[in-house]
Design a protein around this motif. Structure first.
Motif: not given
Length: 486
Positions: A156-162, A352-356, A359-360, A390-397
């Motif tokens: 398996m491969l994590v493609a994107a969040p969720g 490592c973060a992207r594997a978790f 792609v955001v 300006t910042l729209a969204t932020a995802v922190t792993v």
């Protein structure tokens, strides 16, 4: 998938293709040559979109298409189905049933915990009952990944969040991971005086492209070499002409870059269980033989790189040594287009973060923390088009706690704002010159005299107003909120 909870009420009528299938299209996992089956298709709008795109698609849904046959397909989509099942055992059964139909790939998606922000519902089991009486379960990234991994036990491969891809063929999983670690580069322009190169440039172009991408000569059937051999007798002689014309140092750097990318791939492949050598795509097997001599030696070097990415002092050193990105006392900020230019240790940390988390979507600035095992992905939709996006969204792993945090600034009246945006890019980025000129003009106008004030949109506009007398009208409008500005 039937029960007392009215699950059919959760089905949506989409005006565009759903995010999981859009992601699969972008990753070249869906095309006109494959078939798709949508398991739990709801009203079938995804199927309609795919058929209009020329992709053979069908689906089944217990409420909206109960009589449709559940049939095998190259790609099976289980899109936001697990969320609406209130029984954990049934989620497992559904996941397995969808996997049984997948001949090549299963795309699993679910709503994340950050989707529950502002959600109103009555707690029930491990989820909520909505105002419509439907059930919703919100997953953490690690929870969804663990469910898929433990239930199916497949590559398996994590493609994107969720969103998670599950493959029948491990080579496809490893091939996609390897492709994500490979930099897109252009070959250097040859010297005009090299007549032989110029005369056979079209013939040599495929070889130059292969050397640029893989840092080595092709083997076997990796490249059609008939014309090259007829003109030059051997690949080695053809490469000698290319190297002499374009500079041997360039190809030495290409080999070093390809080796680093191979080690990054091998390091990240360990997350899902590093494959046997024979399970690697043939081209990557050839990379290993040529660039690291043996698979064992390559894996040893990759493990060292992976270990280094978890050591605070080595990460700190790599950030300080990075030739690209904006450095602060606590982190390195880099535009996504420049990620391939940061040191390998940092690329593994980000990988490592992207594997978790995958792609955001929309993320174009990455923050690598110096003193914490954390990677943040920021979305600045207007980056490069305006001086101060300006910042729209932020995802922190958080790799230590294996958690993901999502923050949404799109409705904020005073969002965070960027400055000196040229520093986030690689020096050869065509946007740098214009952005740097804007920064120099702003410095000359005194806009950076109080850096503590300009981190947000209101603070920045306050400083622009304070320095307004030093700015000409057009420049004032461009950086202070007029048409075409932030």
């Amino acid at each position: 998938m039937t029960g007392p909870v009215p699950r059919h009420k959760t089905a949506l009528s989409r005006t565009a293709l759903s995010r999981p299938l859009t992601t699969a299209l972008e990753d070249s996992l869906l095309d006109g040559d494959c078939t798709l089956f949508d398991y739990g298709c709801g009203r079938g709008t995804d199927i309609d979109h795919l058929v209009r795109m020329g992709i053979s698609a069908s689906g089944w849904d217990p409420a909206h298409r109960p009589d449709a046959p559940r049939e095998p397909a190259g790609v099976v989509n289980l899109g936001y189905v697990l969320n609406v099942i209130e029984n954990p055992d049934e989620r497992v059964t559904t996941l397995r049933a969808a996997w049984e139909l997948a001949e090549q790939l299963l795309v699993v998606s679910a709503r994340m915990t950050w989707d529950a922000k502002g959600f109103r519902g009555r707690p029930s089991g491990d989820g909520f009952i909505t105002g419509l009486g439907t059930f919703q379960k919100f997953f953490t990234q690690d929870e969804l990944r663990t469910l898929v991994q433990e239930t199916l036990g497949a590559p398996m491969l994590v493609a994107a969040p969720g969103i998670i891809y599950v493959f029948r063929d491990p080579m496809r999983a490893h091939g996609l991971l390897a492709e994500r670690t490979r930099r897109r580069t252009l070959p250097p322009e040859p010297w005009i005086c090299e007549q032989l190169y110029q005369e056979h440039r079209t013939v040599l172009a495929p070889l130059v492209d292969f050397l640029t991408r893989r840092g080595r000569l092709p083997k076997g059937d990796e490249l059609r070499t008939g014309q090259i051999l007829r003109h030059f007798g051997s690949l080695a002689r053809a490469f000698g002409i290319v190297a002499t014309t374009t500079g041997e140092q360039h190809w030495e750097r290409a080999r070093e870059r390809a080796t680093a990318e191979l080690l990054i791939f091998l390091a990240l492949a360990r997350f899902e269980g590093r494959p046997r050598f024979t399970h690697l795509p043939r081209t990557i097997q050839n990379d290993v033989r040529e660039l690291t001599r043996t698979y064992k030696q390559g894996c040893v070097r990759a493990d060292r790189l992976l270990l280094a990415s978890g050591k605070r002092d080595l990460v700190h050193l790599a950030i300080s040594a990075s030739a690209v990105g904006k450095q602060t006392p606590t982190a390195l900020y880099v535009h996504s287009s420049a990620l391939f230019h940061i040191p390998p240790v940092l690329r593994v940390l980000e990988g490592c973060a992207r594997a978790f988390v995958g792609v955001v979507p929309g993320a174009n600035v990455v923050k690598l923390h110096r003193d914490e095992s954390r990677v943040s992905y920021f979305s600045y939709p207007e980056f490069g088009r305006v001086p101060h996006p300006t910042l729209a969204t932020a995802v922190t792993v958080d790799l230590k706690s294996r958690t993901v945090d999502f923050r949404d600034h799109r409705q904020s009246d005073n969002p965070p704002i960027l400055h000196r945006t040229e520093e986030f890019l690689s020096p050869d980025d065509e946007r740098c010159a214009g952005l740097k000129a804007t920064t120099e003009a702003e410095k000359a106008a005194g806009l950076y005299e109080h850096p503590e004030r300009i981190g947000t949109l209101d603070g920045w506009r306050g400083e622009v107003a304070r320095c307004g007398e030093r700015l000409d009208a057009d420049f004032f409008r461009r950086i202070a909120g007029g048409p075409g500005a932030v």
